[in-house]
Write a protein that holds these residues in place. Structure first.
Motif, PDB file in Angstrom:
ATOM      1  N   SER A 152       5.798   2.221 -10.846  1.00 25.43           N
ATOM      2  CA  SER A 152       4.862   2.828 -11.835  1.00 25.43           C
ATOM      3  C   SER A 152       4.185   1.384 -12.402  1.00 25.43           C
ATOM      4  CB  SER A 152       5.399   3.562 -12.912  1.00 25.43           C
ATOM      5  OG  SER A 152       5.798   4.762 -12.294  1.00 25.43           O
ATOM      6  N   SER A 186       9.628   5.040  -6.166  1.00 27.09           N
ATOM      7  CA  SER A 186       8.384   4.718  -6.718  1.00 27.09           C
ATOM      8  C   SER A 186       8.307   3.607  -7.605  1.00 27.09           C
ATOM      9  CB  SER A 186       8.080   6.127  -7.682  1.00 27.09           C
ATOM     10  OG  SER A 186       9.076   6.259  -8.539  1.00 27.09           O
ATOM     11  N   GLU A 237      -1.821   7.504  -8.692  1.00 26.76           N
ATOM     12  CA  GLU A 237      -1.509   8.475  -9.793  1.00 26.76           C
ATOM     13  C   GLU A 237      -0.184   7.711 -10.643  1.00 26.76           C
ATOM     14  OE1 GLU A 237       0.692   9.609  -5.825  1.00 26.76           O
ATOM     15  OE2 GLU A 237      -1.330   8.885  -6.551  1.00 26.76           O
ATOM     16  N   ARG A 273       0.878   3.467  -5.866  1.00 26.99           N
ATOM     17  CA  ARG A 273      -0.230   4.596  -5.614  1.00 26.99           C
ATOM     18  C   ARG A 273      -0.935   4.737  -6.970  1.00 26.99           C
ATOM     19  NH1 ARG A 273       4.790   7.100  -4.077  1.00 26.99           N
ATOM     20  NH2 ARG A 273       4.881   8.537  -5.591  1.00 26.99           N
ATOM     21  N   ARG A 308       0.820  -1.154   0.060  1.00 23.21           N
ATOM     22  CA  ARG A 308       0.220  -0.219   0.143  1.00 23.21           C
ATOM     23  C   ARG A 308       0.817   1.257  -0.099  1.00 23.21           C
ATOM     24  NH1 ARG A 308      -5.226  -1.020   0.430  1.00 23.21           N
ATOM     25  NH2 ARG A 308      -6.115  -2.736   1.440  1.00 23.21           N
ATOM     26  N   ASP A 309       1.872   1.239   0.541  1.00 23.95           N
ATOM     27  CA  ASP A 309       2.804   2.360   0.482  1.00 23.95           C
ATOM     28  C   ASP A 309       3.604   2.525  -0.661  1.00 23.95           C
ATOM     29  OD1 ASP A 309       2.181   2.926   3.298  1.00 23.95           O
ATOM     30  OD2 ASP A 309       4.041   1.829   4.034  1.00 23.95           O
TER      31      ASP A 309
END
Length: 633
Positions: free
Chosen positions: A564, A562, A497, A495, A491-492
């Motif tokens: 993606s 991050s 976006e 995201r 979950r961290d």
């Protein structure tokens, strides 16, 4: 005649331990559900039986007995593709015919003369690298001329292709030959090696036996190597003595004579393949090893420097690797597909090590060499990443001391690597159990209690059914141990976006550019990420079997960790595989443990076709997350 897609359906269903739905097959092959239904109907029609069974609830499944019949027929079938016809031509010229009648060949393989002409051009391209071989066409006949040693090199290359993916299976290799028993020859070879206390590396053993099989078959057809130089020093070596005894044994087992040139050639092979012929490379590798260990520790937060067994093994391996690079010697690695697919974290460590070796040697390493590095790193990683064993208590009345002791021994022998029995009680005492705080209670008598601790009843003799219950209980403990931490970390990491769905992309560079540009727009990249991701991709493609790719950098080039996600509705050809899921990893140095968490998750989900197909079929971020979390339960 089955199409390539229909054969692919059979292969996929055979590899699955459970049934697969038509929708999962359709997504995997990039076609519609209706196409899959039509293909299944055609498969059953051609076999004139229910070769693939269908269940409305579970999906499609192969009949295992019929599949064995299909495999046998498939091996004996007429070559279908141009590549199969090329291999067929070469084998016929090597073993069965001095020359081939091309008119008869057309009728035999059901193709036109124009197709045969194209096949001949491809065969010429294949043998071009063998300077002593030439393909001679005379009107409607074709023959292969050249030196015997070159013909054997060509034949071994073809056999290596045939055994790819099952190379470590000597029984499979032995099945190539019908005129003699390679396993019988293997037993003789092992006896001789044991006599001389000579060790053969397990990684090269199959290739040596493949060479022995080729030699025997060629000699049985009166094809012998000639003019092999054999000086007095060679005859003094243990490899020559082993080879001499082996070929004497071959002459006893099969209708062939012992030929001195064959003995010398096999002795030279032993010295070369087992890396004993030349003295070890004398280069000082301390600085290189230090760099490799430091880079792996910096990036993956794993310290292999204290593992003396690993350091000793990797130094020896790199010495031999540098020797192969210097001599431009190719190598065969049967583990490459499995390691890339099942152990992406270990393979990534190997890429990091390979990068250091390339800078040191100024030579490019291919994926097979990188995979050998991964084998060493994988073993060391398993040692460093050993999971703490679960604590168990055993409730077993002491009425039968000998049997009770045997029960304890059986449990330790079977499950000692996963749990330890910290204490045995005659009777259940809740206060003492709470004090011991075990993960599991095992009892040989019926037991009821109110403690929140899994409890398994077994017999004193620990039957197979008892073992199964304990095994399942330990697996449930594994799931419980990791699931909570996993959910929080995922979950961290992920995201909404940074989650994208696209219909199609042109190529992998367009995908990488798209994802890196999005990170830059979000302020998570200063513009340097794309070039570094592409540089890593040039070292070894990051695509894997069953439809996913994980492009990333060689080092740290992001301001914030991050991940993606890109889902493609139409598969994209990425290296050898069709990809539907792309995961771009941008990991800060301080958070390298993220890479391990994510790659461990990826391994667990892609090994289950059904769950993976559900995942790539997600229509939004929430559904994607839900399927990730449920897949880990």
């Amino acid at each position: 005649m089955l199409t390539l897609r229909q054969r692919a359906i059979i292969d996929i269903l055979q590899s699955e331990a459970q049934a697969m739905t038509g929708r999962a097959l359709a997504r995997l092959l990039g076609v519609s559900d209706r196409t899959i239904r039509s293909d299944i109907e055609e498969i059953n029609r051609q076999f004139d039986c229910e070769f693939v069974t269908a269940s409305y609830r579970n999906g499609y499944r192969l009949d295992p007995n019929l599949y064995k019949t299909y495999q046998t027929a498939r091996k004996e079938s007429v070559p279908q593709t141009a590549q199969q016809r090329c291999l067929y031509l070469i084998k016929e010229l090597l073993f069965h015919q001095e020359e081939i009648n091309l008119i008869a060949l057309q009728n035999q393989v059901f193709v036109s003369g124009y197709s045969i002409d194209n096949d001949i051009r491809k065969v010429r391209a294949i043998i071009r690298e063998y300077s002593g071989l030439r393909l001679v066409r005379s009107k409607n006949h074709l023959r292969l001329e050249g030196e015997e040693s070159e013909k054997r090199k060509l034949y071994k290359k073809l056999l290596t292709r045939e055994t790819e993916g099952n190379f470590i299976n000597l029984s499979a290799i032995a099945g190539i030959w019908q005129e003699f028993d390679l396993l019988e020859l293997k037993d003789a070879f092992e006896e001789i090696c044991e006599k001389y206390e000579y060790h053969i590396s397990e990684l090269v053993y199959p290739m040596i036996m493949l060479h022995a099989g080729v030699s025997v078959e060629r000699m049985m057809h009166d094809n012998f190597v000639e003019d092999v130089e054999c000086d007095s020093q060679l005859k003094e070596r243990v490899e020559y003595k082993i080879s001499d005894e082996l070929f004497q044994r071959i002459a006893e087992l099969y209708p062939v004579e012992r030929v001195e040139d064959e003995v010398s050639r096999f002795a030279e092979l032993l010295m070369k393949k087992n890396n004993l012929y030349e003295s070890e490379c004398g280069e000082d590798l301390d600085a290189l090893i230090h760099t490799i260990l430091q880079n792996i520790q910096n990036r993956f937060e794993i310290d292999f420097g204290k593992d003396e067994e690993f350091v000793s093994g990797i130094i020896s391996h790199i010495r031999l690797l540098l020797k192969r690079l210097k001599q431009q010697t190719d190598t065969t690695n049967p583990y490459l597909p499995e390691i890339k697919w099942k152990y992406p974290l270990v393979f990534e460590m190997a890429v990091e090590a390979a990068n250091s070796i390339e800078e040191y040697s100024h030579c490019k390493l291919n994926e097979k060499e990188i995979c050998y590095l991964a084998l060493h790193l994988g073993v060391a990683y398993e040692r460093s990443n050993a999971v703490p064993r679960y604590r168990a208590v055993l409730i077993a009345p002491n009425s039968y001391v000998t049997i009770t002791r045997q029960c304890m021994d059986n449990l330790v022998q079977r499950f000692g690597n996963r749990m330890e029995i910290i204490r045995r009680y005659n009777l259940f005492d809740e206060r003492k159990i709470i004090q011991d705080d075990p993960n599991l209670i095992i009892s040989t008598v019926p037991l009821k209690h109110d403690l929140n601790i899994p409890t398994i009843q077994i017999s004193l003799f620990v039957s197979g059914e008892d073992e199964s219950r304990i095994f399942q209980a330990l697996n449930r403990l594994d799931q419980s141990r990791y699931h909570h931490d996993f959910v929080q970390q995922v979950r961290d990491l992920l995201r909404p976006e940074l989650f994208y769905i696209q219909k199609r992309m042109k190529d992998q560079e367009q995908v990488i550019t798209f994802l890196c540009d999005k990170l830059q727009e979000a302020g998570l990249d200063d513009g340097s990420l794309k070039d570094n991701v592409l540089r890593r991709e040039s070292c070894a493609e990051t695509s894997f079997a069953y439809g996913f790719a994980i492009p990333h950098t060689m080092g740290t080039f992001v301001q914030k960790t991050s991940i993606s996600i890109l889902l493609l509705q139409e598969p994209l050809k990425w290296g050898e595989y069709d990809v539907r899921l792309v995961v771009l990893l941008g990991i800060r140095e301080e958070e390298n443990q993220v890479l391990k968490v994510f790659l461990d998750w990826l391994f667990h989900i892609v090994t289950n076709h059904a769950r993976f197909q559900e995942l790539i079929g997600s229509v939004n971020f929430d559904e994607f997350m839900e399927r990730i979390i449920s897949a880990n339960q």
